[in-house]
Design a protein around this motif. Structure first.
Motif, PDB file in Angstrom:
ATOM      1  N   LEU A  41      72.995  67.451  69.933  1.00  0.00           N
ATOM      2  CA  LEU A  41      72.469  68.442  70.875  1.00  0.00           C
ATOM      3  C   LEU A  41      71.665  67.785  71.995  1.00  0.00           C
ATOM      4  N   LYS A  42      70.950  66.726  71.638  1.00  0.00           N
ATOM      5  CA  LYS A  42      70.143  65.996  72.630  1.00  0.00           C
ATOM      6  C   LYS A  42      71.044  65.303  73.658  1.00  0.00           C
ATOM      7  N   GLN A  43      72.143  64.728  73.182  1.00  0.00           N
ATOM      8  CA  GLN A  43      73.082  64.059  74.081  1.00  0.00           C
ATOM      9  C   GLN A  43      73.829  65.066  74.955  1.00  0.00           C
ATOM     10  N   LYS A  55      80.009  52.000  54.419  1.00  0.00           N
ATOM     11  CA  LYS A  55      79.356  53.068  55.168  1.00  0.00           C
ATOM     12  C   LYS A  55      78.219  53.650  54.345  1.00  0.00           C
ATOM     13  N   LYS A  56      77.084  53.758  55.017  1.00  0.00           N
ATOM     14  CA  LYS A  56      75.904  54.307  54.346  1.00  0.00           C
ATOM     15  C   LYS A  56      75.483  55.593  55.048  1.00  0.00           C
ATOM     16  N   TYR A  57      75.023  56.535  54.298  1.00  0.00           N
ATOM     17  CA  TYR A  57      74.491  57.771  54.879  1.00  0.00           C
ATOM     18  C   TYR A  57      73.019  57.559  55.176  1.00  0.00           C
ATOM     19  N   LEU A  58      72.674  57.656  56.433  1.00  0.00           N
ATOM     20  CA  LEU A  58      71.285  57.443  56.844  1.00  0.00           C
ATOM     21  C   LEU A  58      70.533  58.772  56.820  1.00  0.00           C
ATOM     22  N   HIS A  59      69.591  58.864  55.906  1.00  0.00           N
ATOM     23  CA  HIS A  59      68.834  60.107  55.733  1.00  0.00           C
ATOM     24  C   HIS A  59      67.831  60.348  56.860  1.00  0.00           C
ATOM     25  N   LYS A  60      67.395  59.261  57.497  1.00  0.00           N
ATOM     26  CA  LYS A  60      66.376  59.395  58.546  1.00  0.00           C
ATOM     27  C   LYS A  60      66.937  59.968  59.853  1.00  0.00           C
ATOM     28  N   LEU A  61      68.273  59.946  60.019  1.00  0.00           N
ATOM     29  CA  LEU A  61      68.881  60.448  61.248  1.00  0.00           C
ATOM     30  C   LEU A  61      69.367  61.884  61.081  1.00  0.00           C
ATOM     31  N   ASN A  62      69.067  62.689  62.062  1.00  0.00           N
ATOM     32  CA  ASN A  62      69.559  64.064  62.083  1.00  0.00           C
ATOM     33  C   ASN A  62      70.677  64.118  63.119  1.00  0.00           C
ATOM     34  N   ARG A  63      71.915  64.069  62.649  1.00  0.00           N
ATOM     35  CA  ARG A  63      73.071  63.972  63.540  1.00  0.00           C
ATOM     36  C   ARG A  63      73.227  65.206  64.434  1.00  0.00           C
ATOM     37  N   LYS A  64      72.906  66.348  63.902  1.00  0.00           N
ATOM     38  CA  LYS A  64      73.029  67.592  64.662  1.00  0.00           C
ATOM     39  C   LYS A  64      72.070  67.572  65.857  1.00  0.00           C
ATOM     40  N   ARG A  65      70.831  67.166  65.602  1.00  0.00           N
ATOM     41  CA  ARG A  65      69.825  67.088  66.660  1.00  0.00           C
ATOM     42  C   ARG A  65      70.213  66.035  67.699  1.00  0.00           C
ATOM     43  N   MET A  66      70.746  64.915  67.225  1.00  0.00           N
ATOM     44  CA  MET A  66      71.167  63.838  68.129  1.00  0.00           C
ATOM     45  C   MET A  66      72.287  64.311  69.049  1.00  0.00           C
TER      46      MET A  66
END
Length: 201
Positions: free
Chosen positions: A23-25, A10-21
């Motif tokens: 909220l968008k969903q 498992k890698k932590y992807l810095h380019k993704l903002n999970r919180k924003r994702m």
């Protein structure tokens, strides 16, 4: 022999903002209608909000289309008991915020400004024909630039639509020096109507 499971590291992807994702969903989108936005209560559900405003969440429940079986049953009941009154159930929506429904009705019936514009190529073709032939549509048919072989009635309809657009027709009249003074859109519309009435058969 036991199968060895392979786990992907498992890698932590810095380019993704999970919180924003998330909220968008989760979001259902913003309300664009001003009347609905003002009366909307975020503590209530969508169906409850719409019911309070006098609107329907599901049109099939409000205006129910009878099935073939139901219609046959009604016919059978009339045959058996012709004196019985016809029962029609009308679902009445109890609305607290009737103003919203009235505002939406007013917006729907309000006249809208015409934004229809002809494409540049079509305008050039029509202006060329008008310059060359005036309103002689039968002569326009024989023109070499009539590639699509429009009939005189089709060409007349095209000229009428062009004359019905005050912005484009006004520019054409000004460029040809047919307008001495700058006229507003209403005057141009009146002129176009008069010209259409003159050349109609």
């Amino acid at each position: 022999m036991k199968i060895k499971k392979q786990h992907k590291k498992k890698k932590y992807l810095h380019k993704l903002n999970r919180k924003r994702m998330h909220l968008k969903q989760k979001s259902t989108g913003t309300i664009k209608c001003k009347a609905l936005k003002e009366a909307w209560n975020h503590s209530k559900s969508t169906s409850r909000n719409l019911r309070d405003m006098g609107l329907a969440n599901d049109p099939n429940k409000v205006i129910k289309i009878p099935s073939f079986k139901e219609e046959q049953l009604k016919v059978a009941k009339k045959i058996v008991n012709p004196d019985a009154p016809a029962e029609e159930k009308v679902v009445a929506i109890k609305s607290r915020k009737k103003v919203v429904a009235k505002k939406l009705e007013e917006e729907a019936t309000a006249p809208r400004e015409r934004r229809f514009m002809l494409p540049k190529g079509q305008v050039e073709f029509i202006t060329y024909l008008l310059d060359k032939y005036g309103h002689d549509y039968k002569a326009m048919v024989k023109d070499k630039k009539n590639y699509n072989q429009y009939t005189w009635k089709q060409l007349r309809a095209k000229v009428k639509t062009f004359m019905g657009i005050p912005l484009q027709y006004g520019e054409y009249l000004k460029s040809r020096g047919l307008l001495d003074k700058e006229e507003n859109e209403e005057e141009l519309k009146e002129q176009a109507k008069a010209l259409i009435m003159d050349d109609s058969d």
